[in-house]
Design a protein around this motif. Structure first.
Motif: not given
Length: 855
Positions: A550-572
């Motif tokens: 799951t962490i790898a999934l978030c890391q692969r895609n966080s570079h292409n997301l804005n701050q709000q979209q990143r928080e929607a992945l990492w905080f849950p």
């Protein structure tokens, strides 16, 4: 002083040159015989002359002494070589024969019998007496007896061909007599001293037992020489009848030996001038004998013998339909193939391969050859392909990759037909995997192989059934499948990781994350409700593996997301990992609690690269559970984050200090290099080659470049080495610009014209002019300028120390120090911070000592 070894060979040589053998073997030999050493040297000197046939006539006494001398020295091989080159009529033949037999000098013995007594049968009798008893008793021959048997075969062959053994030819008047004697000897009904138990034709029987194939080869060569000899033709028929009587009516011979006989007969009968007669019934008996289904012994040997017999022309002796029936019954599939090949029934040959366990895998090469090699009609190819289709399941089960390669090479447009014929799902899965998975290593051009997406998706569904652990790895190399349909297939078989992979590939990052998060929560729930006695290693490992994915999934895609979209992945994800820790400590064993804390810290460290630290702390403190005075439960998390902050702050300060020192050194070194005085290499102009002191009549400036070359300004102007920029004259070194630096100078000139080099970046180019009575160089006052060599040196120096922009580093460090959003985890609330130099993958500190500069 001469020795005997030097003197005696000279005496022998001169006597032979003068043709005085009488002197050599009388007076000289008598004198030398008085000394035993001299006698031995003399006898040994004769050996090379005898072997080269230069010394033919030797007295009986010398010849006897010669043989005794070599025998005393135990050089029996030399004795045998000498005997076959001697005129032995003057020897004691019985004594020589006895010596040869005792010392196993069989070649010499045969030579003595043949040349000394014109006796050709006695040597054979002596050899037969040695090898016949053990062969008739079924014993294994010794090495010495095998040598004797081989010599006997060669001797018989030489006698029947009219050649002397071991060398030379039989006298022409004796050749017919010798042939008749040998034939009569071989076909004798009994030997001279036969016992009552002796079987008939003992000599033929012995040779057949010793080496059937070689004995028949000897006879075949003999028959070639006897074409025009009427009596020899009679001997041929006679010996053939004897061979048949000995081998066919006797069970002592193996199928291979019987096969050799009939192969020999088939070759003789197939000749156009054949005069032999062989009863065809005998061939039928041999066929029955070789194809006996009740005897499984020597199966491959029997088949090979019959195949050789057919290839030798024996097929004309058989009824073909009966031969095929018996071969099929005996499972002689190579015989069936031979017969079907003659009839062009290539489709039936496929059955022969598939039924033969020794050659079944060769069926693929056979089908490929029929379908690809020119010369076969369309009907023949169609029949072969139809037969292959009828046996497609058998072919796939035998070698899936070969079957797939065969279909793809020759009938790529009929793949769907093949799939329909494969009713067994396991075989279909193996076939499609070999066809579609490039990792199988088969030679198929995937571009020319047009496969519809539904076939690929059918393979993926089978893959989900039979190898669910390999689905993701296979999807990474597969092509031609639709994402929507494939997602439905993986959801059908509840392969959540595969579904998440496909959703991520589709672009639905949030959907993929929700699937992984749900799996993580379910595994966390399982581990939370375990008892202390439950084995927990596997459960903890599953939780860790799912969390890492799951962490790898978030890391692969966080570079292409804005701050709000990143928080929607990492905080849950963070809340899912912290949820079990919110429960009472009694509900979870201590070991689980420590492990979960470690995993939660791993999530925090990973998300800190994408989420600002204040946002993380704010989310934790706003949690309703921790907002009611339970900060002690997250004390470990916060302290861990602070420790990480302190560490990274220290690392940042150290890095900044090192960069500042490096930048200061570089600037100091640059300033020293561009302000250093110029040292001319010579005191004359490099163009006119005159010393600048001698041209005092002209008020000409002297131009000195950093490369050390010196010119008169007038000379440079004549060579067009000047450039006018903004009303100022710029000089270029003639020698440097006229060699390999032309491209670089033109580049620098273009940069100057474009305004990339400003006057503030230029240094004075010293030039001087002479004054009367004062040869000293006088500096010309002009605005500071850089000549092209100085520009080139400056560019090389910059390139040498070029890394990340030091100005950019200092600017970002100063901004981070003064900004309230400074965070040690590399994150920022603004999306632009992610373009930081420190976040780039290729950022590295080049902490090397400064290079040593020349004074």
């Amino acid at each position: 002083m001469f020795s005997l070894q030097d003197m005696v060979p000279v005496i022998v040589d001169y006597c032979l040159l003068l043709q005085r053998k009488d002197l050599l073997f009388s007076q000289m030999y008598d004198k030398l015989s008085e000394n035993s050493v001299a006698k031995g040297v003399f006898l040994e000197c004769l050996e090379p002359y005898i072997l080269s046939d230069k010394l033919l006539g030797i007295t009986p006494q010398v010849m006897k002494d010669l043989l005794v001398h070599f025998q005393d020295k135990k050089l029996m091989e030399n004795v045998e070589a000498l005997i076959v080159h001697m005129d032995i009529t003057s020897l004691d033949i019985q004594q020589v024969v006895l010596m040869c037999w005792e010392n196993r000098l069989y070649d010499a013995m045969i030579y003595v019998y043949n040349r000394g007594m014109n006796e050709f049968i006695s040597p054979m009798e002596k050899l037969f007496r040695v090898i016949a008893p053990p062969l008739n008793a079924g014993k294994t021959l010794t090495d010495e007896q095998v040598v004797m048997g081989n010599k006997l075969l060669v001797y018989i062959s030489c006698c029947l061909a009219g050649r002397a053994y071991p060398l030379g030819d039989i006298p022409e008047d004796l050749v017919p007599l010798v042939k008749n004697q040998v034939f009569e000897f071989l076909i004798r009904l009994h030997s001279a001293e036969a016992s009552p138990e002796e079987e008939i034709y003992p000599y033929v029987r012995t040779l057949l037992h010793f080496d059937t194939r070689e004995f028949l080869n000897v006879l075949a060569l003999t028959f070639e020489d006897f074409k025009n000899d009427k009596q020899a033709v009679e001997y041929q028929q006679r010996i053939v009848d004897i061979l048949l009587k000995v081998m066919v009516e006797n069970s002592d011979f193996t199928p291979s030996q019987v096969g050799c006989l009939f192969t020999f007969l088939a070759r003789q009968l197939a000749k156009p001038d054949n005069t032999l007669f062989v009863n065809r019934t005998l061939f039928d008996q041999v066929l029955e004998f070789l194809c006996s289904p009740d005897d499984d012994s020597r199966h491959s040997e029997r088949q090979q013998v019959l195949l050789e017999l057919l290839q030798a022309g024996g097929i004309v002796q058989f009824e073909e339909s009966r031969l095929i029936r018996m071969a099929e019954k005996a499972e002689f599939y190579q015989i069936c193939e031979f017969m079907y090949e003659r009839e062009h029934q290539y489709d039936k040959i496929i059955d022969c391969y598939l039924r033969d366990p020794l050659r079944e895998e060769e069926v693929f090469n056979y089908i490929h050859n029929i379908l690809s090699i020119p010369g076969h009609s369309a009907e023949e190819k169609q029949s072969v392909w139809q037969k292959a289709m009828d046996h497609i399941e058998e072919l796939v089960s035998l070698k899936p990759c070969k079957a797939a390669e065969l279909v793809a090479t020759h009938f790529s447009e009929q793949i769907e037909t093949v799939i329909k014929k494969l009713q067994n799902q396991v075989l279909l899965f193996k076939f499609l995997r070999s066809l579609l998975d490039p990792r199988e290593g088969i030679h198929i051009n995937q571009e020319s192989l047009q496969i519809s997406p539904c076939i690929t998706e059918q393979f993926i569904e089978l893959l989900c059934q039979f190898s669910p652990n390999q689905v993701i790895d296979t999807l990474q190399v597969l092509e031609c499948y639709r994402l929507e349909e494939t997602v439905q297939i993986t959801q059908k078989y509840q392969l959540h990781e595969v579904t998440a992979y496909l959703l991520e590939k589709k672009g639905d990052i949030h959907g993929a994350f929700l699937i992984m998060l749900e799996r993580l929560q379910s595994k966390l729930q399982e581990i939370t409700h375990q008892d202390e006695s439950t084995k927990q290693d596997s459960s903890l490992k599953d939780v860790e593996e799912t969390m890492v994915e799951t962490i790898a999934l978030c890391q692969r895609n966080s570079h292409n997301l804005n701050q709000q979209q990143r928080e929607a992945l990492w905080f849950p994800l963070l809340e899912a990992m912290m949820a079990p820790q919110k429960l009472s400590s009694s509900a979870a064993p201590p070991l689980h609690s420590e492990a979960l804390k470690s995993l939660t810290m791993q999530v925090l460290n990973s998300m800190a690269a994408f989420i600002a630290l204040p946002s993380i702390l704010q989310r934790i403190l706003q949690d309703p559970v921790y907002g009611k005075g339970k900060l002690g439960e997250i004390q470990g998390l916060i302290l861990g984050m602070l420790d990480t902050f302190n560490y990274e702050q220290t690392l940042l300060e150290t890095t900044t200090s090192l960069l500042n020192q490096d930048l200061h050194w570089s600037l100091c070194n640059l300033r020293a290099s561009v302000t250093r005085g110029l040292n001319p290499k010579q005191d004359y102009c490099s163009i006119c080659l005159q010393q600048y002191k001698r041209r005092q009549e002209m008020a000409d400036e002297i131009i000195v470049f950093s490369c050390g070359h010196l010119y008169h300004s007038f000379c440079l102007q004549n060579k067009e080495c000047t450039v006018e920029i903004e009303g100022q004259t710029r000089w270029t070194c003639y020698k440097c610009s006229s060699s390999n630096k032309v491209g670089k100078l033109s580049e620098n000139s273009s940069e100057i014209k474009k305004g990339r080099i400003t006057p503030s970046q230029v240094k004075v180019s010293p030039s001087c002019h002479p004054s009367k009575g004062d040869p000293a160089v006088k500096k010309v006052t002009s605005e500071p300028v850089l000549d092209p060599q100085q520009i080139q040196a400056f560019d090389q120096l910059c390139h040498l120390y070029r890394g990340s922009s030091r100005l950019a580093l200092l600017t970002e460090l100063s901004q981070n120090r003064s900004s309230d959003s400074c965070r040690p985890f590399g994150g920022s609330q603004s999306g632009s911070a992610f373009n930081s130099i420190f976040q780039k993958e290729n950022f590295q500190l080049q902490l090397i000592p400064p290079p040593v500069t020349e004074d």
